[in-house]
Structures are given as C-alpha cells and as structure tokens.
Design a protein around this motif. Structure first.
Motif, PDB file in Angstrom:
ATOM      1  N   ASP A  55     -19.510 -37.490  -6.147  1.00  0.00           N
ATOM      2  CA  ASP A  55     -19.445 -38.757  -6.880  1.00  0.00           C
ATOM      3  C   ASP A  55     -18.708 -38.610  -8.204  1.00  0.00           C
ATOM      4  O   ASP A  55     -17.937 -39.483  -8.612  1.00  0.00           O
ATOM      5  CB  ASP A  55     -20.858 -39.287  -7.148  1.00  0.00           C
ATOM      6  CG  ASP A  55     -21.476 -39.937  -5.926  1.00  0.00           C
ATOM      7  OD1 ASP A  55     -20.727 -40.312  -5.004  1.00  0.00           O
ATOM      8  OD2 ASP A  55     -22.715 -40.068  -5.887  1.00  0.00           O
TER       9      ASP A  55
ATOM     10  N   ARG B  57     -12.324 -45.606  -4.964  1.00  0.00           N
ATOM     11  CA  ARG B  57     -13.539 -44.856  -4.639  1.00  0.00           C
ATOM     12  C   ARG B  57     -14.019 -45.120  -3.213  1.00  0.00           C
ATOM     13  O   ARG B  57     -14.354 -44.201  -2.479  1.00  0.00           O
ATOM     14  CB  ARG B  57     -14.647 -45.209  -5.635  1.00  0.00           C
ATOM     15  CG  ARG B  57     -15.976 -44.567  -5.284  1.00  0.00           C
ATOM     16  CD  ARG B  57     -17.100 -45.058  -6.185  1.00  0.00           C
ATOM     17  NE  ARG B  57     -18.367 -44.639  -5.653  1.00  0.00           N
ATOM     18  CZ  ARG B  57     -18.865 -43.411  -5.770  1.00  0.00           C
ATOM     19  NH1 ARG B  57     -18.189 -42.490  -6.409  1.00  0.00           N
ATOM     20  NH2 ARG B  57     -20.036 -43.101  -5.233  1.00  0.00           N
TER      21      ARG B  57
ATOM     22  N   ARG C 111     -24.426 -43.692  -0.225  1.00  0.00           N
ATOM     23  CA  ARG C 111     -23.249 -43.035  -0.800  1.00  0.00           C
ATOM     24  C   ARG C 111     -21.933 -43.641  -0.311  1.00  0.00           C
ATOM     25  O   ARG C 111     -20.864 -43.311  -0.841  1.00  0.00           O
ATOM     26  CB  ARG C 111     -23.257 -41.544  -0.433  1.00  0.00           C
ATOM     27  CG  ARG C 111     -24.486 -40.798  -0.901  1.00  0.00           C
ATOM     28  CD  ARG C 111     -24.454 -40.505  -2.376  1.00  0.00           C
ATOM     29  NE  ARG C 111     -25.607 -39.704  -2.786  1.00  0.00           N
ATOM     30  CZ  ARG C 111     -25.745 -39.137  -3.965  1.00  0.00           C
ATOM     31  NH1 ARG C 111     -24.813 -39.280  -4.878  1.00  0.00           N
ATOM     32  NH2 ARG C 111     -26.829 -38.447  -4.258  1.00  0.00           N
TER      33      ARG C 111
END
Length: 426
Positions: free
Chosen positions: A317, A327, A406
């Motif tokens: 991350d 991202r 995630r």
C-alpha cells in the motif's frame, strides 16, 4: 555485495501472558508495533559474510515466532467474532451449489495439475468464478543440441480445454494460462527469453491457449525482470495476439515499509510494483508460512497467518500510494495466494487425506471438530498423531475479505485439493 544492512525487529507490549489458540468466540487483543532501524554497513570477509547470512536466517526465524506469539489479532472487519468450531463431518457431507453467483466478485486464478483429475473437474464446474485457469504443463529446458525447447506438451488435455470453453460464460474467460517453469535452464543472454516467448506463443496458437503463468527461479532487480518479461510477452504476442502473462512472485519476506530481512535482497514491495506494469496479473505466495519459520514442523505452524498477510499488503500500500500509476489499476493486478491444502503429522494433506485421518482417529482425541486459532485466523484439529492445519470455508472467507478490502484478487493452489463446496464462498 560486500556491504550488509539489516532490520532490527520487534518491539511489543503485552498486558497479560499470551494464551494458546482460544476456544472462545472472543479475540484477545494486544498492543504491538514493529519498528526498524537501519543497521550500520560494514565490509565483511567471505567467512564473516557466511556467518552473517546464517545469523540473519536465525534472526528471521526467531522474529517470525515472536511476531506470531506476541502480535496483535488485526485481520478484517469480522475479526472480532470467531467462527468457532467446524465439524469435519459437515465438511465431508456438504455439496457445492450449482450455478451460484460469485459472492466476493474477486478476480481469481486457480492452478490444476495433471495428477489430480478432481482439479480439472472443479475448474469446469466453477468456470464462471475464475478469470484464469493455470494447468501445470510446461517447462523450458535445453536439448542435446543445446537448443531451448518447450517440454510438457504431452500433458496438454484438449478434451478438457473443450469442456472448459463450453462451460465458460461466453466472454472468453477463464483464460487458460498454463504454468511455465525453468527447472534447470541455463540462460546465456537476454535473447534466450525472446526464444521462450516465441515457443510459448506457438504453443498457445497450436492448442488454443490464452497465455502463460510464469514462475521464475530468479528474482532480480526491477529493470532486469521487466526486460525479461517484456521480451517473453513481445515475442509471444507476435505469434499469439493478446497473449496473457501472469507472474508468480515468491513468498514476501519484507516487513513494514518494504524493508527486507537480508536474504532476498533484490525482491521488495517496490520491485514487485515496478514489475506489475509488464504483466497482466501477478500472484503473491502468501501461504506456506512454515518456510519462513522453520522452528516447528509445518503442521504446528500456521498456513498463512493473517497478520503476515496484512503486513505484506501494508508495505504494498505504501508504494502503491506513492506510485505514478493509478492505485486501483496497480492493486487489481495483484492476486493474494490462497492454499487449498493443509498439513498433517506426515506432511501436506488434501481433503482425501483429512478424511482418512478423521476415520483413523475415530474421535479419540479432541473429537471431530476444528477449533479456531484466533491469533492467526485459521482452524486446526488435533488427531491421534498430532496437529492438523487445513483451510476451512471460514479460513477462505477471512482471506477473501482481506483481498476485497485491499482491492486485489486471489489465486489458489490447487483446485483438486479441498472439498469442492468451499469454492461456493468465492
């Protein structure tokens, strides 16, 4: 290569002795943190370097043990409630639900092997749940004339490929991306990888495949790995347009912020993210934790402790947030590795082995129920000969929740090793 630096680990505080795996539906919480300071660099002789390497290995093994014994339980939004015990009889008797829609909506890859026909059957049955299926078929070697050749074509199962295509939802998925390994290949120059790309592209065209899942024995710096993968993909796509490249990354050994422990000094979270730009997806082997903590046998070591998985992706991350690439695009290419096999007293076990252990045990020790290990978020069972660790549906759901949180997918090894109904939870 003559200088070393390493991370010093672990600071923690605990208000009470750490209990063994709890049978209660309450998670014991503890404060913890992992801190690191850069060790001073010094030049070592060959002998000193060897001793230092051994020291680092021992330090890593001990730190893994401390980490598990004193680490906090911090797993997912549902970690406050233990799923409790699971009956082995229930696992045996449950049947998969036909046509069930995916529950988590995760991108998923699954391996199947020629020596386990149940995996082939499950891939067809659950075809709509997977984006990639990777049969373990191909490897690259040099022949007697020193030419690079693609071996394993005899394992290609055309009848199964037809069944899988017929069972697919009609969007071209799941992609069939056979595993490609290099067990003993001697690489002389970069052009060898162009040759490999051409060979796998021709195989894809000949057998109606969609790409390859590449498992490299070498972990290099990001520029070197990108060069290798770009050459393979470029020449494969010249023969087979749209050729998919999936990469298998090794077990992560870094800690917070991508700092590594000393052995795999060229494979960091940053390296991994840099390499992702050259592949369609990449699996991270977040299981078989006993390879990192070898003080106990595999059946007495967690399969894939959630705190390890969390810290692995915490490091990812950090670099993903700092990357110039979007991202979501970066994270969507990553696949969290999930085992469908476990470990018993005699080694790795499948669901068939678990049934045999259950029948041999006859409820003589702790009955037929798995109990939940709160610290690592997985089930264990005690049979006559020792502990058994096996991925139950609750184990899988915890990992699916983490993957969804995630923004990553999942990858399974392998489809024939567990009870088919556990894939309903995907």
């Amino acid at each position: 290569q003559g200088a070393w630096g390493w991370q010093t680990l672990v600071a923690f505080s605990s208000t009470s002795p750490v209990p063994k795996a709890s049978r209660l539906n309450v998670a014991t919480r503890r404060d913890w943190r992992v801190t690191g300071t850069r060790g001073s660099e010094a030049a070592f002789s060959r002998t000193s370097r060897a001793r230092s390497t051994m020291f680092l290995k021992r330090l890593w093994s001990v730190s893994c043990a401390l980490w598990l014994n004193f680490g906090a339980v911090s797993c997912s939004e549902s970690d406050k409630a233990s799923p409790g015990r699971v009956s082995i009889s229930t696992l045996r008797e449950a049947a998969p639900s036909p046509g069930q829609e995916p529950q988590f909506g995760l991108r998923a890859l699954a391996f199947v092997t020629p020596w386990n026909s149940e995996g082939y059957d499950n891939a067809v049955y659950f075809a709509s749940k997977f984006e990639w299926i990777s049969p373990v078929w191909f490897h690259v070697e040099r022949d007697a004339s020193d030419a690079i050749v693609l071996q394993g074509k005899q394992d290609v199962n055309q009848a199964w490929i037809s069944k899988l295509r017929d069972a697919s939802p009609g969007n071209g998925k799941p992609y069939i991306v056979p595993r490609l390994v290099f067990p003993s290949l001697r690489v002389e120059n970069y052009e060898d990888f162009n040759t490999i790309g051409k060979l796998v592209g021709e195989a894809a065209l000949e057998y109606g495949l969609d790409g390859a899942t590449i498992e490299m024995p070498w972990m290099h710096s990001a520029p070197v790995m990108k060069n290798i993968l770009q050459r393979i993909r470029f020449d494969a796509r010249r023969v087979k347009p749209g050729f998919q490249v999936v990469l298998v990354f090794p077990k992560p050994t870094w800690r917070k912020a991508g700092v590594i422990t000393g052995e795999k000094d060229k494979f960091t979270a940053q390296t991994m993210l840099d390499v992702l730009t050259t592949v369609d997806a990449a699996m991270l082997m977040t299981y078989d934790f006993h390879h990192l903590d070898q003080r106990k046998p595999p059946n007495e070591t967690p399969l894939a402790p959630m705190i390890w998985i969390e810290e692995t992706f915490d490091a990812v991350d950090i670099f993903a947030d700092a990357s110039k690439e979007p991202r979501e695009e970066i994270m969507s290419k990553l696949l969290l590795g999930v085992p469908l096999y476990g470990y018993g007293p005699s080694g790795a076990i499948t669901s068939r082995d678990l049934i045999e252990l259950h029948e041999e045990d006859g409820g003589e020790t702790m009955g037929e129920e798995f109990e939940w290990d709160v610290k690592v978020q997985e089930h264990y069972w005690k049979c006559v000969d020792g502990d058994v660790r096996f991925p139950t549906p609750q184990f899988l759901v915890r990992r699916f929740e983490e993957a969804r949180k995630r923004g990553v997918g999942v990858a399974f090894w392998e489809l024939g090793q567990n009870f088919p109904h556990v894939l309903d939870y995907l």
